[in-house]
Scaffold this motif. Sequence first.
Motif, PDB file in Angstrom:
ATOM      1  N   SER A  81       0.821  -1.221   0.000  1.00 37.02           N
ATOM      2  CA  SER A  81       0.000   0.000   0.000  1.00 37.02           C
ATOM      3  C   SER A  81       0.846   1.259   0.000  1.00 37.02           C
ATOM      4  O   SER A  81       0.419   2.293   0.504  1.00 37.02           O
TER       5      SER A  81
ATOM      6  N   SER B 134      -7.535   1.266  -2.473  1.00 41.68           N
ATOM      7  CA  SER B 134      -7.062   0.765  -1.185  1.00 41.68           C
ATOM      8  C   SER B 134      -7.097  -0.753  -1.219  1.00 41.68           C
ATOM      9  O   SER B 134      -7.714  -1.359  -2.105  1.00 41.68           O
ATOM     10  N   ARG B 135      -6.446  -1.347  -0.246  1.00 47.93           N
ATOM     11  CA  ARG B 135      -6.430  -2.802  -0.179  1.00 47.93           C
ATOM     12  C   ARG B 135      -6.426  -3.249   1.272  1.00 47.93           C
ATOM     13  O   ARG B 135      -5.989  -2.522   2.171  1.00 47.93           O
ATOM     14  N   ASP B 136      -6.920  -4.444   1.471  1.00 45.47           N
ATOM     15  CA  ASP B 136      -6.927  -5.071   2.787  1.00 45.47           C
ATOM     16  C   ASP B 136      -6.272  -6.442   2.616  1.00 45.47           C
ATOM     17  O   ASP B 136      -6.906  -7.373   2.115  1.00 45.47           O
TER      18      ASP B 136
ATOM     19  N   LYS C  48      -7.946  -9.483   4.202  1.00 47.57           N
ATOM     20  CA  LYS C  48      -9.166  -9.983   3.558  1.00 47.57           C
ATOM     21  C   LYS C  48      -8.958 -10.300   2.079  1.00 47.57           C
ATOM     22  O   LYS C  48      -9.887 -10.747   1.410  1.00 47.57           O
TER      23      LYS C  48
END
Length: 125
Positions: A55, A71-73, A76
Amino acid sequence: QVHLVESGGGSVQAGGSLRLSCAASGFTFDISNMGWFRQRPGKEREGVSCIPWNSGSVYYADSVKGRFTISRDNAKSTVTLQMNNLTPEDTAVYYCAARTLMVPGLTCSAALASWGQGTQVTVSS
């Protein structure tokens, strides 16, 4: 086997917002650069935004800077594209891409990427 599933597309009026999500599986997501590309009617697929595995410095196409946020997770295995102040020129099929090649913050290539099935975004004036 890389598996990417996009969601969140739809139809909105100009000035509206949409949030695209991509659920990823089948590869090591948390060390993979990710991105969103789009194909507008009658045009070639183009890069919209890419995000490195950590990120860090993200990439945005000039046409979406200040309006879209990626954005990133990693927990998950999802990547999200928040799209605000949409215009009819944003009408396209949007694709999630895995394993994009990046110069962080500067360029993004899908030369070696795997693709989702795409989700339609339609913006009316």
